[in-house]
Design an enzyme around this catalytic site. Sequence first.
Site, PDB file in Angstrom:
ATOM      1  N   GLU A  46     -52.030  22.776 -11.004  1.00  0.00           N
ATOM      2  CA  GLU A  46     -51.325  23.744 -11.873  1.00  0.00           C
ATOM      3  C   GLU A  46     -51.227  23.159 -13.295  1.00  0.00           C
ATOM      4  O   GLU A  46     -51.054  21.948 -13.459  1.00  0.00           O
ATOM      5  CB  GLU A  46     -49.905  23.921 -11.309  1.00  0.00           C
ATOM      6  CG  GLU A  46     -48.957  24.748 -12.172  1.00  0.00           C
ATOM      7  CD  GLU A  46     -47.495  24.660 -11.696  1.00  0.00           C
ATOM      8  OE1 GLU A  46     -47.071  23.597 -11.182  1.00  0.00           O
ATOM      9  OE2 GLU A  46     -46.785  25.670 -11.843  1.00  0.00           O
ATOM     10  N   ASN A 106     -48.269  31.776 -16.024  1.00  0.00           N
ATOM     11  CA  ASN A 106     -48.718  30.513 -15.425  1.00  0.00           C
ATOM     12  C   ASN A 106     -49.883  30.895 -14.505  1.00  0.00           C
ATOM     13  O   ASN A 106     -49.666  31.484 -13.440  1.00  0.00           O
ATOM     14  CB  ASN A 106     -47.546  29.883 -14.656  1.00  0.00           C
ATOM     15  CG  ASN A 106     -47.876  28.500 -14.129  1.00  0.00           C
ATOM     16  OD1 ASN A 106     -49.034  28.120 -14.032  1.00  0.00           O
ATOM     17  ND2 ASN A 106     -46.834  27.747 -13.781  1.00  0.00           N
ATOM     18  N   LYS A 123     -48.903  33.226 -11.493  1.00  0.00           N
ATOM     19  CA  LYS A 123     -47.824  32.755 -10.609  1.00  0.00           C
ATOM     20  C   LYS A 123     -46.700  33.772 -10.478  1.00  0.00           C
ATOM     21  O   LYS A 123     -46.130  34.219 -11.490  1.00  0.00           O
ATOM     22  CB  LYS A 123     -47.284  31.430 -11.142  1.00  0.00           C
ATOM     23  CG  LYS A 123     -46.264  30.731 -10.257  1.00  0.00           C
ATOM     24  CD  LYS A 123     -45.944  29.358 -10.857  1.00  0.00           C
ATOM     25  CE  LYS A 123     -44.992  28.533 -10.046  1.00  0.00           C
ATOM     26  NZ  LYS A 123     -44.780  27.198 -10.649  1.00  0.00           N
ATOM     27  N   GLU A 142     -39.487  27.139 -16.369  1.00  0.00           N
ATOM     28  CA  GLU A 142     -40.575  28.107 -16.149  1.00  0.00           C
ATOM     29  C   GLU A 142     -40.111  29.540 -16.362  1.00  0.00           C
ATOM     30  O   GLU A 142     -40.856  30.373 -16.877  1.00  0.00           O
ATOM     31  CB  GLU A 142     -41.159  27.957 -14.746  1.00  0.00           C
ATOM     32  CG  GLU A 142     -42.034  26.731 -14.598  1.00  0.00           C
ATOM     33  CD  GLU A 142     -42.842  26.754 -13.327  1.00  0.00           C
ATOM     34  OE1 GLU A 142     -43.646  27.672 -13.146  1.00  0.00           O
ATOM     35  OE2 GLU A 142     -42.654  25.839 -12.504  1.00  0.00           O
ATOM     36  N   CYS A 168     -48.097  26.281  -6.939  1.00  0.00           N
ATOM     37  CA  CYS A 168     -46.928  25.404  -6.752  1.00  0.00           C
ATOM     38  C   CYS A 168     -45.814  26.032  -5.928  1.00  0.00           C
ATOM     39  O   CYS A 168     -45.929  26.134  -4.719  1.00  0.00           O
ATOM     40  CB  CYS A 168     -46.420  24.926  -8.106  1.00  0.00           C
ATOM     41  SG  CYS A 168     -45.267  23.544  -7.908  1.00  0.00           S
ATOM     42  N   ASN A 193     -47.069  20.974  -9.780  1.00  0.00           N
ATOM     43  CA  ASN A 193     -46.369  19.915 -10.525  1.00  0.00           C
ATOM     44  C   ASN A 193     -44.995  19.853  -9.898  1.00  0.00           C
ATOM     45  O   ASN A 193     -44.119  20.672 -10.221  1.00  0.00           O
ATOM     46  CB  ASN A 193     -46.182  20.284 -11.997  1.00  0.00           C
ATOM     47  CG  ASN A 193     -47.434  20.181 -12.843  1.00  0.00           C
ATOM     48  OD1 ASN A 193     -47.619  19.251 -13.620  1.00  0.00           O
ATOM     49  ND2 ASN A 193     -48.301  21.182 -12.714  1.00  0.00           N
TER      50      ASN A 193
HETATM   51  N1  CDT Z   1     -44.127  23.785 -10.772  1.00  0.00           N
HETATM   52  C1  CDT Z   1     -43.334  24.166  -9.742  1.00  0.00           C
HETATM   53  O1  CDT Z   1     -43.344  25.320  -9.326  1.00  0.00           O
HETATM   54  N2  CDT Z   1     -42.518  23.239  -9.243  1.00  0.00           N
HETATM   55  C2  CDT Z   1     -41.552  23.524  -8.231  1.00  0.00           C
HETATM   56  C3  CDT Z   1     -40.354  22.681  -8.449  1.00  0.00           C
HETATM   57  C4  CDT Z   1     -39.162  23.397  -8.057  1.00  0.00           C
HETATM   58  S1  CDT Z   1     -37.723  22.610  -8.614  1.00  0.00           S
HETATM   59  C5  CDT Z   1     -37.178  23.609  -9.885  1.00  0.00           C
HETATM   60  C6  CDT Z   1     -42.064  23.327  -6.805  1.00  0.00           C
HETATM   61  O2  CDT Z   1     -41.820  24.214  -5.981  1.00  0.00           O
HETATM   62  O3  CDT Z   1     -42.627  22.301  -6.488  1.00  0.00           O
END
Ligand code: CDT
Length: 306
Positions: A46, A106, A123, A142, A168, A193
Amino acid sequence: MREWVIGAAQLGAIQKSDSREAVVGRMIALLDQAAAKGCDLVVYPELALTTFFPRWYMEDQAEVDTWFEREMPNAATQPLFDRAREHEIAISFGYAELTPEGRHFNTSILTDRQGHIVGKYRKVHLPGHVEYDTERDFQHLEKRYFEPGDLGFETFDNEDTLMGMCICNDRRWPETWRVMGLQGVELVMLGYNTPSINSQNRGEGLEKRLYHSELSVTAGAYQNATWAVAVAKAGVEDGFPLMGGSIIVDPDGFVVARTETESDELVTATCDMDRCQFGKQTIFDFARHRRVEHYGRITSQTGVKR
Ligand code: CDT
């Protein structure tokens, strides 16, 4: 093509000061490794071209927009597309997309082995928050910088294999997988990420974070009888750690390849798409076994009603 050699091309940390050109150079180095290993498809994380910028609070929209791509491919990414075409490797990677209408997403794209974009996903499940949150150890903005994707979870026929994407946080939602499963998806690709630390619960360790990621991807693969590739951006970005744990998962839900570092690292697996058929025709033959008369709440209700 029914048998794909797939590479999960994990990227290590990208600092705020790193240029897109430098990152694309690293992606090309991984692509060359993938070519040497006979890969037909390489999946990157991502927001692969930059640091995970949603951790930074910004008020100036012009500054926010510097993290976005106005076209794809563009000058910075064209060399990646060119090399992928030379190697005849399909690629998928994520980036921040700014549309001509000024919308922010995204996004992930998928190419065929000739370097044409054949699929796009934006996303849907955006985690985090809109305003600066003093209660968190670090920000996850985000919801401030992106709008929820408007393309749904489409699947794309890429040389006779049905491929889909999510990004993600989407991997944690069974709805993501089932909507693609209902289209007969055979390969789900996703980048992530994921901070190694829970900004709202310091006690939550890396082991649990990795487990929840793997649990989500293996369950999604098994329950929909599909291959899955989940690829991290990992390492410490300007002091903020992101976890690794990139995996390739078979349609029985078993991990067949896993990265070991938090750096640029390629792992590969030979993925026979016909292996999806057994699950799709037996325990997860949706046409025979699903009971939609009991699933109404899934689409009519968002939050919990006790
Ligand atoms: N980038 C991303 O979606 N990261 C989320 C972190 C969530 S914590 C606010 C994940 O689900 O890994």
